[in-house]
Design a protein around this motif. Structure first.
Motif, PDB file in Angstrom:
ATOM      1  N   ARG A   1       6.108   3.425   2.685  1.00 39.77           N
ATOM      2  CA  ARG A   1       5.107   3.445   1.617  1.00 39.77           C
ATOM      3  C   ARG A   1       3.732   3.045   2.153  1.00 39.77           C
ATOM      4  NH1 ARG A   1       7.406   3.574  -3.532  1.00 39.77           N
ATOM      5  NH2 ARG A   1       5.498   2.721  -4.399  1.00 39.77           N
ATOM      6  N   LYS A   2       3.690   1.976   2.933  1.00 44.63           N
ATOM      7  CA  LYS A   2       2.409   1.527   3.477  1.00 44.63           C
ATOM      8  C   LYS A   2       1.824   2.562   4.431  1.00 44.63           C
ATOM      9  CE  LYS A   2       3.212  -3.460   3.161  1.00 44.63           C
ATOM     10  NZ  LYS A   2       3.393  -4.714   3.928  1.00 44.63           N
TER      11      LYS A   2
ATOM     12  N   LEU B   1      -1.761   4.429   4.005  1.00 42.39           N
ATOM     13  CA  LEU B   1      -2.773   4.383   5.059  1.00 42.39           C
ATOM     14  C   LEU B   1      -3.209   5.789   5.458  1.00 42.39           C
ATOM     15  CD1 LEU B   1      -1.313   1.551   7.321  1.00 42.39           C
ATOM     16  CD2 LEU B   1      -3.514   1.481   6.130  1.00 42.39           C
ATOM     17  N   ALA B   2      -2.248   6.686   5.599  1.00 41.13           N
ATOM     18  CA  ALA B   2      -2.574   8.064   5.961  1.00 41.13           C
ATOM     19  C   ALA B   2      -3.375   8.743   4.860  1.00 41.13           C
ATOM     20  CB  ALA B   2      -1.290   8.846   6.245  1.00 41.13           C
ATOM     21  N   GLN B   3      -3.022   8.456   3.603  1.00 49.59           N
ATOM     22  CA  GLN B   3      -3.715   9.080   2.476  1.00 49.59           C
ATOM     23  C   GLN B   3      -5.185   8.669   2.420  1.00 49.59           C
ATOM     24  OE1 GLN B   3      -4.929   7.897  -0.625  1.00 49.59           O
ATOM     25  NE2 GLN B   3      -5.161   9.906  -1.565  1.00 49.59           N
ATOM     26  N   GLN B   4      -5.479   7.469   2.896  1.00 50.51           N
ATOM     27  CA  GLN B   4      -6.856   6.982   2.854  1.00 50.51           C
ATOM     28  C   GLN B   4      -7.729   7.579   3.957  1.00 50.51           C
ATOM     29  OE1 GLN B   4      -6.948   2.574   2.438  1.00 50.51           O
ATOM     30  NE2 GLN B   4      -4.858   2.781   1.734  1.00 50.51           N
TER      31      GLN B   4
ATOM     32  N   GLN C   1      -1.304   4.392  15.828  1.00 53.43           N
ATOM     33  CA  GLN C   1      -2.259   3.475  15.190  1.00 53.43           C
ATOM     34  C   GLN C   1      -1.685   2.888  13.904  1.00 53.43           C
ATOM     35  OE1 GLN C   1      -5.419   6.501  15.188  1.00 53.43           O
ATOM     36  NE2 GLN C   1      -6.758   4.989  16.162  1.00 53.43           N
ATOM     37  N   ILE C   2      -1.011   3.715  13.127  1.00 49.62           N
ATOM     38  CA  ILE C   2      -0.428   3.226  11.875  1.00 49.62           C
ATOM     39  C   ILE C   2       0.684   2.228  12.165  1.00 49.62           C
ATOM     40  CG2 ILE C   2       0.987   3.910   9.892  1.00 49.62           C
ATOM     41  CD1 ILE C   2      -0.736   6.380   9.623  1.00 49.62           C
ATOM     42  N   ALA C   3       1.525   2.529  13.144  1.00 52.79           N
ATOM     43  CA  ALA C   3       2.602   1.602  13.505  1.00 52.79           C
ATOM     44  C   ALA C   3       2.023   0.266  13.960  1.00 52.79           C
ATOM     45  CB  ALA C   3       3.468   2.217  14.594  1.00 52.79           C
ATOM     46  N   LYS C   4       0.967   0.329  14.742  1.00 51.15           N
ATOM     47  CA  LYS C   4       0.328  -0.901  15.219  1.00 51.15           C
ATOM     48  C   LYS C   4      -0.237  -1.700  14.050  1.00 51.15           C
ATOM     49  CE  LYS C   4      -3.129  -2.585  18.520  1.00 51.15           C
ATOM     50  NZ  LYS C   4      -4.142  -2.199  19.541  1.00 51.15           N
TER      51      LYS C   4
ATOM     52  N   ILE D   1      -0.956  12.968  -4.197  1.00 51.76           N
ATOM     53  CA  ILE D   1      -0.532  13.933  -3.181  1.00 51.76           C
ATOM     54  C   ILE D   1       0.334  13.321  -2.092  1.00 51.76           C
ATOM     55  CG2 ILE D   1      -2.500  15.445  -3.598  1.00 51.76           C
ATOM     56  CD1 ILE D   1      -3.551  14.441  -0.808  1.00 51.76           C
ATOM     57  N   LEU D   2       1.117  12.360  -2.408  1.00 48.42           N
ATOM     58  CA  LEU D   2       2.064  11.841  -1.432  1.00 48.42           C
ATOM     59  C   LEU D   2       3.322  11.385  -2.147  1.00 48.42           C
ATOM     60  CD1 LEU D   2       1.073   8.291  -0.160  1.00 48.42           C
ATOM     61  CD2 LEU D   2       0.071   9.320  -2.164  1.00 48.42           C
ATOM     62  N   ASP D   3       4.397  11.324  -1.392  1.00 47.40           N
ATOM     63  CA  ASP D   3       5.701  10.985  -1.942  1.00 47.40           C
ATOM     64  C   ASP D   3       5.914   9.484  -1.847  1.00 47.40           C
ATOM     65  OD1 ASP D   3       8.295  10.694  -2.677  1.00 47.40           O
ATOM     66  OD2 ASP D   3       9.149  11.974  -1.118  1.00 47.40           O
ATOM     67  N   LEU D   4       5.863   8.808  -3.007  1.00 50.36           N
ATOM     68  CA  LEU D   4       6.116   7.372  -3.033  1.00 50.36           C
ATOM     69  C   LEU D   4       7.469   7.070  -3.672  1.00 50.36           C
ATOM     70  CD1 LEU D   4       2.628   5.898  -3.986  1.00 50.36           C
ATOM     71  CD2 LEU D   4       3.770   5.801  -1.783  1.00 50.36           C
ATOM     72  N   SER D   5       8.386   8.037  -3.597  1.00 50.50           N
ATOM     73  CA  SER D   5       9.686   7.856  -4.247  1.00 50.50           C
ATOM     74  C   SER D   5      10.577   6.883  -3.490  1.00 50.50           C
ATOM     75  CB  SER D   5      10.394   9.206  -4.386  1.00 50.50           C
ATOM     76  OG  SER D   5      10.574   9.804  -3.112  1.00 50.50           O
TER      77      SER D   5
END
Length: 339
Positions: free
Chosen positions: A234-235, A239-242, A252-255, A223-227
């Protein structure tokens, strides 16, 4: 707890097994992937589920004969020491926790290299494909890995392009699969190749798997775009998918990635033409749509599982994205009852 697999049961038939697989287990290997593979062999090897290795045989190989800990903590005891790899039809290395792959004992790497030199086909299960690459045995071969580990693979192996949208890959004498249920399907493919279709189907059905998947069947949708090849995007998506049920902020993700929020936003705009926040919301809404279509969960439960504050907020966001409410979407996708 230690598991003993029925390797050395006495065969009543003098006929040699038609399929023989030697297993090397990496430290903290994935028990599920290993067990799925062995159970397909076990069920195909004998009548019913009596587990006698008549048509198939399998053995866990070791350089020390010490029990090997799986990622779940269950210990598996080896059956025999490393010897002549050519006694097997295939040698399979079962990986697990990705950090352990570089720690695979050099004796195992040399054994895999001897097997390759003897023209014994090699199988990489789960992150076992990483181990084969560490041993220098995948150059020029296509390689199937989990979408979840795609970025890790690209970081470790420059210039190689893994495939993460198929359930397994057979490229000449290299066979790779991402683990989980795909391992059962790869094992069934080998059973059908060496023994026949009926034993392969029988094994899967006893394991409550409806039918065998072919090599190019897709991996379950993440359910995510890894194209995109952008490593930060991608990372961030992974991270969001988890954490879909309790979303983490873009800050938080940027950090976590060691970059500024603004820089991450620029990467998303270049790679996907949207902002990180919009991409993460689309991911949660895509999951919600799958749950509405494929389950009978309440809209309140779906809202919670997809990280929305409440069902009304979820309904507003869903309507904005799909031009209908969750209730209308479920009604439209309901299958008519069979006549």
């Amino acid at each position: 707890m230690r598991e003993r697999w029925p390797i050395k049961a006495v065969r009543k038939s003098e006929e040699a097994p038609r399929l023989s697989v030697g297993f090397i287990l990496a430290r903290h290997f994935t028990l599920n992937a290993f067990a799925n593979f062995v159970d397909v062999l076990r069920l195909a090897a004998d009548e019913g589920d009596r587990s006698r290795p008549i048509r198939c045989e399998w053995s866990v190989l070791s350089n020390t004969m010490n029990p090997v800990a799986s990622s779940s903590g269950v210990m598996v005891e080896p059956n025999e020491r490393l010897g002549d790899p050519s006694k097997f039809n295939y040698i399979a290395v079962v990986g697990g926790l990705i950090d352990e792959i570089p720690n695979l004992n050099p004796e195992y790497l040399r054994y895999l290299q001897r097997a390759a030199a003897a023209k014994v086909p090699l199988i990489g299960v789960c992150t076992g494909a990483f181990a084969l690459h560490h041993a220098g045995l995948m150059d020029g071969y296509r390689c199937c890995i989990s979408w979840f580990h795609h970025t890790d693979f690209l970081e470790q192996f420059d210039g190689l392009r893994p495939v993460s949208d198929q359930i397994f890959i057979v490229d000449r004498d290299r066979l790779t699969c991402p683990g989980g249920a795909s391992t059962a399907h790869l094992a069934a493919f080998l059973v059908e190749r060496h023994i026949g279709k009926a034993p392969a189907i029988k094994s899967l059905r006893i394991m409550m798997i409806n039918e065998a998947e072919v090599e190019d069947s897709p991996q379950p949708s993440p359910i995510l775009d890894l194209s995109t090849n952008d490593p930060f995007v991608r990372k961030a998506l992974l991270l969001a998918q988890q954490s879909l049920d309790s979303p983490i902020s873009v800050d938080q993700i940027a950090k976590h990635l060691g970059i500024s929020k603004r820089r991450l936003e620029r990467h998303f705009q270049r790679a996907l033409g949207t902002s990180p926040q919009s991409a993460f919301i689309d991911m949660r809404l895509s999951l919600a749509r799958q749950l509405i279509e494929n389950t009978d969960k309440s809209f309140t439960m779906i809202a919670v599982e997809c990280g929305f504050a409440d069902s009304s907020h979820f309904s507003r966001m869903f309507r904005r994205r799909f031009a209908c409410t969750p209730r209308d979407f479920r009604r439209l996708t309901l299958k008519p009852p069979s006549p």
